[in-house]
Scaffold this active site. Structure first.
Site, PDB file in Angstrom:
ATOM      1  N   TRP A  31       7.952  40.579  20.030  1.00 53.47           N
ATOM      2  CA  TRP A  31       7.902  40.864  21.457  1.00 53.47           C
ATOM      3  C   TRP A  31       7.123  39.751  22.144  1.00 53.47           C
ATOM      4  O   TRP A  31       6.102  39.304  21.629  1.00 53.47           O
ATOM      5  CB  TRP A  31       7.215  42.209  21.683  1.00 53.47           C
ATOM      6  CG  TRP A  31       7.354  42.718  23.082  1.00 53.47           C
ATOM      7  CD1 TRP A  31       6.417  42.645  24.066  1.00 53.47           C
ATOM      8  CD2 TRP A  31       8.488  43.359  23.647  1.00 53.47           C
ATOM      9  NE1 TRP A  31       6.890  43.212  25.213  1.00 53.47           N
ATOM     10  CE2 TRP A  31       8.182  43.663  24.981  1.00 53.47           C
ATOM     11  CE3 TRP A  31       9.742  43.718  23.159  1.00 53.47           C
ATOM     12  CZ2 TRP A  31       9.062  44.300  25.840  1.00 53.47           C
ATOM     13  CZ3 TRP A  31      10.627  44.355  24.003  1.00 53.47           C
ATOM     14  CH2 TRP A  31      10.287  44.642  25.327  1.00 53.47           C
ATOM     15  N   SER A  65       3.465  43.967  18.930  1.00 54.02           N
ATOM     16  CA  SER A  65       2.050  43.907  18.566  1.00 54.02           C
ATOM     17  C   SER A  65       1.555  45.188  17.917  1.00 54.02           C
ATOM     18  O   SER A  65       0.712  45.149  17.023  1.00 54.02           O
ATOM     19  CB  SER A  65       1.205  43.566  19.795  1.00 54.02           C
ATOM     20  OG  SER A  65       1.455  42.245  20.203  1.00 54.02           O
ATOM     21  N   CYS A  90       1.142  39.255  21.544  1.00 53.73           N
ATOM     22  CA  CYS A  90       0.842  39.069  22.965  1.00 53.73           C
ATOM     23  C   CYS A  90       1.182  40.349  23.714  1.00 53.73           C
ATOM     24  O   CYS A  90       2.323  40.814  23.656  1.00 53.73           O
ATOM     25  CB  CYS A  90       1.647  37.896  23.518  1.00 53.73           C
ATOM     26  SG  CYS A  90       1.426  37.638  25.284  1.00 53.73           S
ATOM     27  N   ILE A  92       0.944  41.841  27.555  1.00 51.38           N
ATOM     28  CA  ILE A  92       0.719  41.456  28.945  1.00 51.38           C
ATOM     29  C   ILE A  92       0.618  42.725  29.794  1.00 51.38           C
ATOM     30  O   ILE A  92       1.466  43.616  29.693  1.00 51.38           O
ATOM     31  CB  ILE A  92       1.854  40.538  29.444  1.00 51.38           C
ATOM     32  CG1 ILE A  92       1.894  39.258  28.590  1.00 51.38           C
ATOM     33  CG2 ILE A  92       1.672  40.204  30.926  1.00 51.38           C
ATOM     34  CD1 ILE A  92       3.078  38.351  28.872  1.00 51.38           C
ATOM     35  N   THR A  96       1.540  50.245  33.960  1.00 52.31           N
ATOM     36  CA  THR A  96       1.111  51.521  33.378  1.00 52.31           C
ATOM     37  C   THR A  96      -0.037  51.303  32.412  1.00 52.31           C
ATOM     38  O   THR A  96      -0.414  50.169  32.099  1.00 52.31           O
ATOM     39  CB  THR A  96       2.279  52.190  32.626  1.00 52.31           C
ATOM     40  OG1 THR A  96       2.579  51.409  31.456  1.00 52.31           O
ATOM     41  CG2 THR A  96       3.515  52.308  33.508  1.00 52.31           C
ATOM     42  N   HIS A  98       0.063  51.746  29.309  1.00 50.25           N
ATOM     43  CA  HIS A  98       0.599  51.366  28.004  1.00 50.25           C
ATOM     44  C   HIS A  98      -0.178  50.179  27.418  1.00 50.25           C
ATOM     45  O   HIS A  98      -0.503  50.154  26.238  1.00 50.25           O
ATOM     46  CB  HIS A  98       2.084  51.018  28.153  1.00 50.25           C
ATOM     47  CG  HIS A  98       2.762  50.645  26.880  1.00 50.25           C
ATOM     48  ND1 HIS A  98       3.105  51.574  25.925  1.00 50.25           N
ATOM     49  CD2 HIS A  98       3.178  49.441  26.407  1.00 50.25           C
ATOM     50  CE1 HIS A  98       3.691  50.967  24.915  1.00 50.25           C
ATOM     51  NE2 HIS A  98       3.748  49.673  25.180  1.00 50.25           N
ATOM     52  N   PHE A 123      -7.572  38.903  14.256  1.00 52.93           N
ATOM     53  CA  PHE A 123      -6.977  39.385  15.507  1.00 52.93           C
ATOM     54  C   PHE A 123      -6.619  38.184  16.382  1.00 52.93           C
ATOM     55  O   PHE A 123      -7.456  37.654  17.100  1.00 52.93           O
ATOM     56  CB  PHE A 123      -7.977  40.297  16.221  1.00 52.93           C
ATOM     57  CG  PHE A 123      -7.460  40.935  17.484  1.00 52.93           C
ATOM     58  CD1 PHE A 123      -6.682  42.073  17.429  1.00 52.93           C
ATOM     59  CD2 PHE A 123      -7.783  40.413  18.726  1.00 52.93           C
ATOM     60  CE1 PHE A 123      -6.226  42.692  18.585  1.00 52.93           C
ATOM     61  CE2 PHE A 123      -7.328  41.013  19.894  1.00 52.93           C
ATOM     62  CZ  PHE A 123      -6.545  42.149  19.829  1.00 52.93           C
ATOM     63  N   ARG A 137      -2.775  30.093  27.087  1.00 55.27           N
ATOM     64  CA  ARG A 137      -3.509  30.318  25.847  1.00 55.27           C
ATOM     65  C   ARG A 137      -2.638  30.194  24.597  1.00 55.27           C
ATOM     66  O   ARG A 137      -3.086  30.437  23.489  1.00 55.27           O
ATOM     67  CB  ARG A 137      -4.157  31.706  25.896  1.00 55.27           C
ATOM     68  CG  ARG A 137      -5.308  31.755  26.885  1.00 55.27           C
ATOM     69  CD  ARG A 137      -5.602  33.153  27.393  1.00 55.27           C
ATOM     70  NE  ARG A 137      -6.743  33.156  28.292  1.00 55.27           N
ATOM     71  CZ  ARG A 137      -6.690  32.781  29.574  1.00 55.27           C
ATOM     72  NH1 ARG A 137      -5.554  32.372  30.105  1.00 55.27           N
ATOM     73  NH2 ARG A 137      -7.782  32.802  30.319  1.00 55.27           N
TER      74      ARG A 137
END
Length: 165
Positions: A31, A65, A90, A92, A96, A98, A123, A137
């Site tokens: 994802w 993730s 990642c 983002i 919501t 989530h 991590f 990043r």
């Protein structure tokens, strides 16, 4: 933490051990692939640049993730000779909550796998407010979090081996 004054890929102030003696696993989320592929390239290239042998780097993808924890656990269960596992993803921020649930679950899950197996599980997950922060990043103006994760894996594998001696 990356800021305008900090590049994630600047390791000039730290000594990085030779990674030739270590075996690494990398679990990367599919994802947000544009970002996670860049993180993966950064991590893989940093491992090799610091001496890791390509045949001692085992890479696997998971859907997102959230699945990094399961991927890391499966990897350590089936390849017990690994010295460290790097989790790359990642998440983002959206509209919501989530985002909060996923970030919390992944951070706790990665820690729990590390404790369960007494192995470094790193991590390397970006948790950004927007796509541009993620790009910055993942090889952009703030360096590459994948590089940071790889260097952390090398240093932690070296620490684990040092303490076992």
């Amino acid at each position: 933490m990356a800021t305008q004054l900090k590049n994630l890929s600047d390791f000039s102030a730290t000594e990085i051990p030779d990674a030739a003696a270590y075996t690494f696993g990398i679990v990367v989320a599919e994802w947000n692939a544009e970002i996670t592929n860049a993180l993966y390239e950064g991590a893989y290239q940093s491992l090799v640049k610091n001496g890791a042998l390509p045949e001692n780097i085992f890479s696997y993808s998971v859907p997102g993730s959230f699945e990094l924890t399961s991927g890391a656990e499966l990897l350590l269960k089936n390849k017990p000779n690994l010295d460290a596992v790097i989790c790359l993803g990642c998440v983002i921020q959206g509209e919501t909550r989530h985002f909060d649930f996923i970030c919390d679950a992944v951070a706790n899950g990665v820690s729990n796998v590390a404790i369960k197996y007494s192995k470094p599980v790193i991590f390397g997950v970006l948790t950004t407010d927007n796509q541009q922060q993620a790009i910055d990043r993942a090889g952009g103006k703030h360096g590459n979090k994948g590089d940071e994760a790889a260097v952390t894996a090398i240093k932690m594998a070296d620490l684990a081996r040092t303490l076992q001696a």
